[in-house]
Write a protein that holds these residues in place. Structure first.
Motif: not given
Lengths: 291, 291
Positions: A131-147
């Motif tokens: 489930i962690t291995w995201v397919k069709w990746l379009t964007r990577i974001e960094l956050l300062d809180r939990r997604y």
């Protein structure tokens, strides 16, 4: 939360350092019931490591999460309202940065990644459930809180009980690293008439310490491990030469132990008995055969 | 996931290194509506730092979460079944380890912590919203996967939209660090007949760069910041001498900016307009007065 945010084309990503990792991909629901036992495969993945790319972008000190967004989108009901969401999952920034084998992958077994498998780009997180291995990746974001997406917070969540004195408290955790696990795959008759039992064992990347087999009510016997495994993230085949097997019905069950001493639990152990969702089912599987 | 797990009595904790931190505690629902504006206070907390205690316990490398469990328990319905749960919240291990000012606190403003405030022990996470500051602490656990309690994953979750081209994608995040924020608290007439506007501003610990005030349709004017603040985690009072105020109704609004350049948004900015839960409401508040 990056000092130097970047936009990369697929060509840019393919021009970066190339790395191949052999890793077993297991669905976190695999082995949850006898009809769902084959959701696992061992594959050579090729792509570019994520960590150096993140380092080049200079995350701010307060960044704690890396979120991977896929192209697949859906309207989801949250508190009775509709929201358009991309499929997404996150890793802690520490998990993403400390390893050089999390890949942005574009090849599978030496061939271009196929659409069904996430082309043009998917994330490979060896040692973690699929489930962690995201397919069709379009964007990577960094956050300062939990997604907290549906697939982090509400689905793919394991509910497990823990006994404290006379009370059982329940804990919910997001599906994460794979568990130490083994399975008896088959029993074959050899030319000399003897039987060979074989199967596979795998972990979250922690080395396997041993795998054992119990036949009927016998003792746990150590198994021969195949040393030709591709990486610490790929499954290990094992085998056992069964001599003097008597005709009739027999039960076979294997269990694996990793170098940290974590033992694959039986179906009666509290960590399985007190598990209430079907994810992360690594209990020993008793198989019956008739000779 | 600790090489050296420990059980400490309250006396053991009080015998450890003592530290006092002044920190503003804000409810993450504060300022969500005009009737809910005072759920904030500034307090001197005394206790022992968490990070050295964790280090002494030698977390395994695969530990990523620190979970704080309170004594308060409740049966919760999850997927239509009943589960007994303690109130609990988690921090990433990195967040918990990189700072020496997260405290296991047993005193408040120099007095023993009262029961309502979490006695005998609560966790103090300066710069984070109050939900993280678990009261009646009974146990701390390390996990190798994300903790997903009701109060991490389903409640105290902010839903916020982000516009990408002509689509709005929605993101859910767990309430975390506090946002840069200020508020006009009062306008008082001084002996010389002039008016003094005063208020407070606060952040997640990032230094305040400036706070500004706008009267009616005027320009944003810089405010005088009180330098006597207790720590970077406590609010800063500010004031403004208002000369030549005319009789009648006026509007006053303040905004704060931190050293990272994050500006307190207006109610019309997308980050507020596209926020769908009431948590983390740091919009500018327009106040009306009649002179």
């Amino acid at each position: 939360l990056l000092k130097i945010p970047r936009t990369l084309s697929l060509a840019d990503i393919k021009a970066r350092k190339r790395r191949t990792v052999t890793a077993t991909l297991e669905c976190s629901g695999n082995s949850s019931n006898p009809g769902f036992m084959g959701a696992i495969g061992n594959i050579r993945w090729t792509g570019t490591p994520l960590a150096p790319l993140l380092r080049e972008c200079h995350p701010l000190d307060r960044a704690i999460e890396v979120v991977f967004f896929g192209a697949d989108e859906k309207v989801e009901k949250i508190r009775d309202k509709d929201y358009l969401q991309n499929f997404a999952r996150s890793l802690s920034l520490r998990d993403a940065m400390k390893r050089d084998d999390i890949l942005l992958a574009y090849e599978m077994n030496g061939q271009p990644l196929e659409k069904d498998h996430g082309a043009p780009l998917r994330i490979i997180v060896p040692g973690w459930f699929g489930i962690t291995w995201v397919k069709w990746l379009t964007r990577i974001e960094l956050l300062d809180r939990r997604y907290m997406s549906k697939y982090m917070a509400r689905e793919y969540v394991t509910i497990r009980g823990e006994e404290h004195g006379d009370k059982t408290f329940w804990r919910e955790t997001s599906v994460g690293p794979m568990d130490v696990k083994s399975v008896v795959a088959r029993v074959a008759r050899r030319k000399d008439g003897s039987l060979r039992v074989s199967g596979a064992a795998w972990t979250d990347g922690t080395p396997l310490q041993r795998v054992e087999l119990k036949i009927d009510n016998g003792n746990w016997a150590p198994l021969q491990l195949d040393k030709k495994q591709g990486s610490k993230y790929s499954w290990t085949f094992w085998s056992y030469d069964w001599k003097n097997a008597t005709p009739g019905e027999h039960t076979l069950v294997s269990r694996a132990m990793d170098a940290e001493g974590r033992v694959q639990p039986s179906a009666d152990d509290p960590e399985i008995k007190l598990k209430r969702t079907y994810w992360e089912a690594n209990q020993q599987w008793v198989r019956k055969i008739r000779i």
